[in-house]
Design a protein around this motif. Structure first.
Motif, PDB file in Angstrom:
ATOM      1  N   SER A  26     -17.867 -45.075 -24.126  1.00 36.36           N
ATOM      2  CA  SER A  26     -16.596 -43.793 -24.851  1.00 36.36           C
ATOM      3  C   SER A  26     -15.744 -44.209 -24.068  1.00 36.36           C
ATOM      4  N   GLU A  38     -19.328 -40.541 -31.396  1.00 38.53           N
ATOM      5  CA  GLU A  38     -21.253 -40.547 -30.816  1.00 38.53           C
ATOM      6  C   GLU A  38     -21.598 -42.951 -31.392  1.00 38.53           C
ATOM      7  N   VAL A  39     -20.841 -42.830 -32.961  1.00 37.42           N
ATOM      8  CA  VAL A  39     -20.994 -43.746 -33.588  1.00 37.42           C
ATOM      9  C   VAL A  39     -20.466 -44.945 -32.737  1.00 37.42           C
ATOM     10  N   GLU A  61     -18.700 -37.173 -34.583  1.00 36.66           N
ATOM     11  CA  GLU A  61     -19.876 -37.805 -34.921  1.00 36.66           C
ATOM     12  C   GLU A  61     -19.066 -39.571 -34.685  1.00 36.66           C
ATOM     13  N   LEU A  75     -21.168 -47.988 -21.005  1.00 37.22           N
ATOM     14  CA  LEU A  75     -23.137 -46.612 -21.495  1.00 37.22           C
ATOM     15  C   LEU A  75     -23.626 -47.380 -20.058  1.00 37.22           C
ATOM     16  N   GLY A  99     -20.962 -49.391 -26.979  1.00 33.18           N
ATOM     17  CA  GLY A  99     -21.277 -49.448 -25.659  1.00 33.18           C
ATOM     18  C   GLY A  99     -20.318 -48.888 -24.970  1.00 33.18           C
ATOM     19  N   LYS A 101     -19.783 -44.902 -29.807  1.00 30.54           N
ATOM     20  CA  LYS A 101     -20.576 -45.363 -28.461  1.00 30.54           C
ATOM     21  C   LYS A 101     -21.845 -45.856 -28.519  1.00 30.54           C
ATOM     22  N   SER A 102     -22.362 -45.981 -29.819  1.00 29.09           N
ATOM     23  CA  SER A 102     -23.723 -46.652 -30.280  1.00 29.09           C
ATOM     24  C   SER A 102     -23.289 -47.881 -30.058  1.00 29.09           C
ATOM     25  N   LEU A 103     -22.530 -47.900 -30.921  1.00 23.31           N
ATOM     26  CA  LEU A 103     -22.299 -49.485 -32.050  1.00 23.31           C
ATOM     27  C   LEU A 103     -21.881 -50.941 -30.819  1.00 23.31           C
TER      28      LEU A 103
END
Length: 116
Positions: free
Chosen positions: A29, A20-21, A17, A51, A27, A23-25
């Motif tokens: 991985s 993933e957070v 988790e 990303l 950009g 990566k989302s914030l």
């Protein structure tokens, strides 16, 4: 054994988790680097991928030391293609850590290519 197994599964889920957070914030991985050559040590090495990367090989390879407090970019074909940006940031390394600024620049360039 069940307790340890359950704790291990919870830790894995929390780590996933968190990744993933992040990566989302941000950009990017982040994953452990695994060499195809078994004679090559990859201890402390990570792959950083945008990303918005255009190609699967557009990966920055970094080496972390001092429990992650020191992170250095390793030389790869992709990092060499970033030389025009990297030189400026690394020239000012005594004033601020260069990798966050370099990653921000890469993100903006990749994003602009994706939306144009």
């Amino acid at each position: 054994d069940k307790y340890i197994s359950r704790l291990s599964e919870q830790a894995k889920a929390q780590i996933q988790e968190y990744k993933e957070v992040a990566k989302s914030l941000f950009g990017y991985s982040l994953s452990k680097h695994k060499s195809t050559d078994p004679r090559t040590s990859t201890v402390g090495q990570y792959q950083v991928k945008s990303l918005f990367a255009m190609h699967s090989q557009d990966v920055i390879l970094v080496h972390a030391s001092d429990s992650g407090k020191q992170v250095d970019m390793l030389k790869t074909d992709y990092s060499m293609s970033l030389k025009r940006h990297a030189d400026g940031f690394f020239a000012e390394a005594n004033k601020f850590p260069p990798l966050p600024a370099l990653l921000a620049t890469i993100t903006i360039e990749h994003y602009e290519r994706c939306v144009s």
